[in-house]
Design an enzyme around this catalytic site. Structure first.
Site, PDB file in Angstrom:
ATOM      1  CB  CYS A  89     -45.649 -18.153  13.385  1.00 42.02           C
ATOM      2  SG  CYS A  89     -45.539 -17.489  15.054  1.00 42.02           S
ATOM      3  CG  HIS A 206     -49.706 -15.688  12.096  1.00 40.13           C
ATOM      4  ND1 HIS A 206     -49.667 -17.058  12.140  1.00 40.13           N
ATOM      5  CD2 HIS A 206     -49.069 -15.255  13.206  1.00 40.13           C
ATOM      6  CE1 HIS A 206     -49.040 -17.454  13.249  1.00 40.13           C
ATOM      7  NE2 HIS A 206     -48.661 -16.367  13.904  1.00 40.13           N
ATOM      8  CD  GLU A 208     -51.631 -18.275   9.461  1.00 34.46           C
ATOM      9  OE1 GLU A 208     -50.877 -17.525   8.810  1.00 34.46           O
ATOM     10  OE2 GLU A 208     -51.394 -18.621  10.634  1.00 34.46           O
TER      11      GLU A 208
END
Lengths: 242, 84
Positions: A89, A206, A208
């Site tokens: 990002c 994302h 994560e």
């Protein structure tokens, strides 16, 4: 063999740094350290993660000021020596601004901040970041950005495609790359690109935030596990540590 | 000498400017239909110390290339502020 160590860079305004730390330390079981933006050493890490957020308030352009942080000199040197660097990002925006990846991220075509789950199709398996994925495999994970509209000039784009540097495209769940599946207007639905050398990768979604079933998807872990495996399989002296 | 310089940074014409499009649409909604090609950019004003205007421009040019503009997507123009 020492455990693989991930370094997560913390800029003023980073807000996905702890998510990334949790992902590699507590889900993958790897070693993880935070690297402050004013640090001038990478503390012997094997992988650098530039996390999401709004570094320096996104002033001027997203990533434009973070690029000049003291730590970025070291990250550029590490990347040029073949070290693995992953930007998520805002981290992807910083990699583009710093010239480690081609192109740039424009304002979303909708002008809206987009925060939702998306599907991305694996365009190239077998790289350091996709070695545990199959060609065409569709992953599900969230996006959360206002400037994720990937843009580059036509000749750079042609080069990216020819050299297989587009690793992921926004798609439908069944792997169709359609305008409707594109959350931000990115050229050719591009969600993530890698450098020509194959050691620097950036993406807007994302991974994560997609590490455990309890939060909706574990698909992001495949990307982290890929790079973890890439480090362990690489010759120990491939990247000189400080 | 101090020179007050002004820089206008805009997205290159080949790049869609969604913000400009949205504002253009709103202007048309207001009945100002004779307005077209709205582009929105950034305006930077700064003071630079230099021997002469040519050197001042060269310094600002470098600032644009290295930080203020992104060569992938931006164009910029540099002018000396009137009265400076």
């Amino acid at each position: 063999m020492a455990p693989v160590r991930f370094g997560i860079v913390v800029f003023p305004g980073s807000n996905c740094d702890h998510d990334a730390y949790y992902a590699v330390k507590h889900v993958l079981g790897a070693d993880a350290v935070f690297l402050w933006h004013r640090d001038t050493t990478l503390r012997g890490v094997d992988v650098v993660i530039l996390p999401g957020g709004f570094s320096y308030g996104d002033y001027l352009r997203c990533g434009a000021i973070a690029r000049f942080s003291p730590i970025m000199k070291e990250v550029v040197r590490f990347a040029k020596a073949g070290g693995f660097v992953m930007g998520i990002c805002n981290g992807f925006q910083i990699l583009c601004e710093s010239g480690l990846l081609p192109g740039s991220l424009l304002r979303n075509a909708s002008l809206r901040f987009v925060c939702r789950m998306v599907h991305i199709r694996t365009e190239r398996a077998g790289t350091a970041f996709t070695r545990l994925l199959a060609q065409g495999q569709v992953l599900t994970m969230p996006v959360a950005h206002g400037e994720g509209n990937y843009y580059t000039d036509a000749s750079t784009l042609a080069g990216l495609e020819a050299k297989g540097q587009v690793l992921f495209r926004y798609s439908t769940l069944d792997g169709q790359v359609t305008p409707g599946a594109n959350p931000n207007g990115s050229l050719r639905n591009i969600a993530g690109v890698m450098n020509e050398e194959g050691n620097v990768f950036g993406l807007m979604p994302h991974p994560e935030r997609a590490m455990e079933h309890i939060i909706g998807s574990v698909d992001g872990a495949m990307i982290f596990r890929s790079v973890l495996e890439a480090v362990t399989q690489r010759a120990p002296s491939a990247v000189s540590k400080e | 000498m101090n020179f007050t310089m002004e820089i206008i940074i805009t997205r290159r014409p080949t790049i869609l400017d969604p913000e400009g499009k949205a504002v253009e649409h709103a202007l048309h909604e207001l009945g100002l239909g004779n307005i077209a090609n709205v582009r929105i950019g950034k305006h930077v004003k700064l003071i630079v110390t230099a021997d002469d205007e040519e050197q001042a421009r060269a310094i600002v040019e470098e600032a644009c290339r290295k930080l203020l503009a992104n060569p992938v997507m931006d164009d910029y123009t540099i002018t000396r502020a009137t009265g400076s």
